[in-house]
Design a protein around this motif. Structure first.
Motif, mmCIF file in Angstrom:
data_model
loop_
_atom_site.group_PDB
_atom_site.id
_atom_site.type_symbol
_atom_site.label_atom_id
_atom_site.label_comp_id
_atom_site.label_asym_id
_atom_site.label_seq_id
_atom_site.Cartn_x
_atom_site.Cartn_y
_atom_site.Cartn_z
ATOM 1 N N THR A 130 -46.113 -42.379 3.195
ATOM 2 C CA THR A 130 -45.203 -41.345 2.691
ATOM 3 C C THR A 130 -44.436 -41.861 1.487
ATOM 4 O O THR A 130 -43.846 -42.927 1.525
ATOM 5 C CB THR A 130 -44.227 -40.920 3.801
ATOM 6 N N ILE A 135 -48.604 -35.852 4.990
ATOM 7 C CA ILE A 135 -49.869 -36.571 5.134
ATOM 8 C C ILE A 135 -49.682 -37.804 6.002
ATOM 9 O O ILE A 135 -48.605 -38.378 6.087
ATOM 10 C CB ILE A 135 -50.520 -36.915 3.771
ATOM 11 N N ASP A 164 -38.682 -35.960 6.509
ATOM 12 C CA ASP A 164 -39.625 -37.078 6.674
ATOM 13 C C ASP A 164 -39.327 -38.087 5.575
ATOM 14 O O ASP A 164 -39.132 -37.719 4.425
ATOM 15 C CB ASP A 164 -41.066 -36.566 6.553
ATOM 16 N N SER A 188 -44.471 -39.157 10.116
ATOM 17 C CA SER A 188 -45.099 -37.959 9.543
ATOM 18 C C SER A 188 -45.919 -37.217 10.598
ATOM 19 O O SER A 188 -45.934 -35.977 10.628
ATOM 20 C CB SER A 188 -45.976 -38.342 8.350
#
Ligand SMILES: Nc1nc2c(ncn2[C@@H]2O[C@H](COP(=O)(O)OP(=O)(O)OP(=O)(O)O)[C@@H](O)[C@H]2O)c(=O)[nH]1
Ligand SMILES: [Mg+2]
Length: 300
Positions: A43, A35, A62, A22
């Motif tokens: 994640t 985040i 992601d 991420s």
């Protein structure tokens, strides 16, 4: 205007929990869309960050770094990760160079044996590793994975990210852009807002709590005065967890709210009023609506 054709393609960003996937997506996009936390398994949602390099649009998927599904949410995460990898034009494998090759990385290496797409190997966190160790790791993984390219980067500090971005742009297939030029993610603002609150929970609370928690944006109002009023629900599994999230005299919840509000406000470029409500639901894991909200398919 250059004569170069436009390019666009999907890149599956995969790797073990905490490898820095991420962080790298954010670095390539040039702003925070995903985040990040020092804790593993941050994640949950399959989120796409959109990076632009000259004439190429690079769609970075992601993915969650977990590969041993137990609860339903975990199964949904893994399904999302592998769908992301299969549909991609290129696979970008992120390895935490400081952690080296552990069981979870071994498993990834095995699954990548049957891949169809080109593979870029990214050794991340080079700021934490001695050169010699790094070169040994690179040699070992190159031998086993036969990647098309190898990069040594620090996603957190930005070292090597520009080179990687150029190489990704060159590797994208020719074709029209798939998203508007100013879009940085496929996630809705509602979803990013929920994630930014969850980031505070993951970072401020300990042990099992982050994994027992979900955040849902319930209501959203863009007021004529330019401010946005957001109500979010923090879901936990037990009363004892609710007490921890709220904290002594409500202090913890207040702090989570203040920091999340600042992040959401920065993301939206507008003042934000954020109201958080903590709710106990031992079965939030079984709530289909919530899965939609965090961008996952329901996994049976
Ligand atoms: N020192 C250092 N830390 C990094 C680097 N890249 C990421 N990190 C840190 O590593 C931790 C994990 O980063 P994430 O980006 O959340 O990792 P992830 O692979 O997305 O993790 P999951 O979502 O849990 O699978 C965070 O504390 C980051 O700040 C780096 O290049 N150097
Ligand atoms: Mg992540």
């Amino acid at each position: 205007m250059s004569e170069q054709p436009t390019r666009a393609g999907f890149v599956a960003v995969i790797g073990a929990p905490n490898a820095g996937k991420s962080t790298l997506v954010n670095a390539l996009v040039g702003q925070k869309v995903a985040i990040v936390s020092a804790k593993a398994q941050t994640t949950r949602a399959r989120l796409m960050g959109i990076a632009i390099e000259q004439r190429a649009q690079i769609l970075l998927v992601d993915t969650p770094g977990i590969f041993e599904p137990k609860r339903r949410l975990d199964r949904a995460m893994v399904a999302a990760a592998w769908t992301g990898a299969q549909d991609a034009d290129l696979v970008l494998l992120v390895i935490d160079a400081a952690a080296g090759v552990k069981a979870d990385v071994e498993r990834l290496i095995t699954s990548l044996g049957t891949r169809q797409q080109p593979l870029f190997l990214v050794l991340n966190k080079v700021d934490l590793v001695k050169k010699l160790v790094l070169l040994g790791l690179a040699a070992q993984l190159t031998e086993r994975l036969k990647p098309d390219r190898v990069f040594m980067i620090s996603a957190a500090q930005g070292d090597g990210v520009t080179d990687l971005k150029h190489a990704l742009a060159d590797a994208m297939p020719e074709g029209p852009w798939l998203y508007p030029e100013d879009e940085v993610s496929d996630a809705t603002d509602r979803m990013i807002a929920a994630e930014l609150t969850r980031e505070q929970i993951v970072n401020q609370l300990h042990q099992e709590l982050p994994y027992a928690t979900a955040v849902e944006t319930e209501t959203w109002e863009d007021r004529p005065d330019g401010a946005t009023v957001i109500n979010q629900q923090i879901l936990v599994e037990r009363d004892s967890q609710k007490a921890i999230v709220i904290g002594k005299g409500g202090r913890r919840l207040k702090d989570i709210g203040a920091k999340a509000r600042a992040e959401i406000s920065q993301h939206l470029g507008r003042p934000v009023h954020l109201y958080l409500h903590v709710k106990v639901n031992p079965k939030w894991d079984e709530d289909r609506g919530l899965y939609r909200e965090i961008g996952l398919e329901w996994a049976d």
